[in-house]
Design a protein around this motif. Structure first.
Motif, mmCIF file in Angstrom:
data_model
loop_
_atom_site.group_PDB
_atom_site.id
_atom_site.type_symbol
_atom_site.label_atom_id
_atom_site.label_comp_id
_atom_site.label_asym_id
_atom_site.label_seq_id
_atom_site.Cartn_x
_atom_site.Cartn_y
_atom_site.Cartn_z
ATOM 1 N N GLU A 1 0.871 -1.181 0.102
ATOM 2 C CA GLU A 1 0.080 0.046 0.035
ATOM 3 C C GLU A 1 0.914 1.279 -0.061
ATOM 4 O O GLU A 1 0.642 2.220 -0.663
ATOM 5 C CB GLU A 1 -1.007 -0.116 1.102
ATOM 6 N N ALA A 2 1.936 1.286 0.730
ATOM 7 C CA ALA A 2 2.853 2.476 1.001
ATOM 8 C C ALA A 2 3.623 2.670 -0.427
ATOM 9 O O ALA A 2 3.600 3.906 -1.020
ATOM 10 C CB ALA A 2 3.900 2.193 1.987
ATOM 11 N N ILE A 3 3.857 1.739 -1.103
ATOM 12 C CA ILE A 3 4.544 1.611 -2.458
ATOM 13 C C ILE A 3 3.722 2.052 -3.613
ATOM 14 O O ILE A 3 3.736 3.188 -4.477
ATOM 15 C CB ILE A 3 4.897 0.390 -3.023
ATOM 16 N N ILE A 4 2.238 1.812 -3.545
ATOM 17 C CA ILE A 4 1.414 2.413 -4.391
ATOM 18 C C ILE A 4 1.117 3.749 -4.187
ATOM 19 O O ILE A 4 0.848 4.353 -5.096
ATOM 20 C CB ILE A 4 -0.099 1.546 -4.201
ATOM 21 N N SER A 5 0.822 3.907 -2.822
ATOM 22 C CA SER A 5 0.738 5.470 -2.315
ATOM 23 C C SER A 5 1.836 6.513 -3.009
ATOM 24 O O SER A 5 1.181 7.409 -3.421
ATOM 25 C CB SER A 5 0.551 5.567 -0.933
ATOM 26 N N ALA A 6 2.915 6.089 -2.967
ATOM 27 C CA ALA A 6 3.862 6.829 -3.370
ATOM 28 C C ALA A 6 4.016 6.966 -4.837
ATOM 29 O O ALA A 6 4.323 8.046 -5.422
ATOM 30 C CB ALA A 6 5.386 6.074 -2.742
ATOM 31 N N CYS A 7 3.768 5.992 -5.709
ATOM 32 C CA CYS A 7 3.658 5.749 -7.008
ATOM 33 C C CYS A 7 2.530 7.031 -7.235
ATOM 34 O O CYS A 7 2.635 7.643 -8.347
ATOM 35 C CB CYS A 7 3.359 4.607 -7.784
ATOM 36 N N ALA A 8 1.442 6.473 -6.900
ATOM 37 C CA ALA A 8 0.251 7.379 -7.121
ATOM 38 C C ALA A 8 0.344 8.823 -7.036
ATOM 39 O O ALA A 8 -0.168 9.843 -7.581
ATOM 40 C CB ALA A 8 -1.006 6.832 -6.584
ATOM 41 N N GLY A 9 1.276 8.966 -5.703
ATOM 42 C CA GLY A 9 1.414 10.420 -5.467
ATOM 43 C C GLY A 9 2.228 11.129 -6.393
ATOM 44 O O GLY A 9 2.218 12.569 -6.425
#
Length: 199
Positions: free
Chosen positions: A51-59
């Motif tokens: 989830e943290a990886i996805i959030s960083a990319c989406a951000g």
């Protein structure tokens, strides 16, 4: 299974330049699409920090595509991934239950994957289905195509199994009749309102 080790996209240069820019130019006549990062594996769902990886990319303005077998996905995890910014999911379904479970080497894979696909679609997350082609899967291809249309997946991508396993030819184990497959795919394309791609 080993956890995935996804590479994070790191924009380089000025926006509007290519390669490595944050916003690559759209092709002529095509709508602009967000730059995309594919999280694959191993199995990315095994990562507790997914989830943290996805959030960083989406951000960073990236479209995040998760390539997973979905075997461990439940509704709670799917909601967390969606909240983190997951954009779409790619998953394999290899024909019907029998051919899928045979190729995966485990009974129950088909049902678990199918349930996870339904969870994602119910949440509004686009799903792209990928399916392997070999002579043993061709009889189940119509069922797979019509299932994908009924579910409302974004697309179906079909590919031939690469005939090599640990350096040994697998052509005898996975024979493939190209002409027969192409004729069947062409006929199925005319029957459904579903993008069917071949690679």
């Amino acid at each position: 299974l080993q956890p995935a080790l996804p590479a994070l996209f790191r924009p380089q240069g000025k926006p509007g330049t290519w390669p490595g820019c944050a916003h690559p130019p759209a092709s002529a006549g095509q709508p602009e699409r967000l730059p995309e990062v594919l999280l694959t594996g191993g199995e990315p769902l095994l990562r507790p920090d997914l989830e943290a990886i996805i959030s960083a990319c989406a951000g960073k303005g990236l479209l995040v595509d998760l390539n997973s077998n979905l075997m461990t996905l439940d509704e709670q995890r799917a909601r967390r991934l969606q909240e983190a910014g997951l954009g779409e999911v790619s998953v394999s379904l290899h024909g019907d239950r029998t051919s899928h479970d045979w190729l995966c080497g485990r009974t129950g894979c088909y049902d678990r994957t199918l349930q996870a696909i339904k969870i994602l679609l119910d949440l509004g997350i686009p799903v792209d289905v990928h399916g392997a082609l070999w002579d043993g899967s061709l009889p189940a291809l119509p069922e797979l195509v019509h299932l994908c249309e009924k579910l409302g997946v974004a697309s179906l991508t079909l590919f031939q199994i690469i005939p090599a396993v640990h350096g040994h030819s697998a052509a005898d184990e996975y024979p493939f009749s190209r002409v027969e497959a192409w004729e069947q795919i062409t006929d199925l394309r005319s029957q459904v309102n579903l993008p069917i791609r071949t690679i």
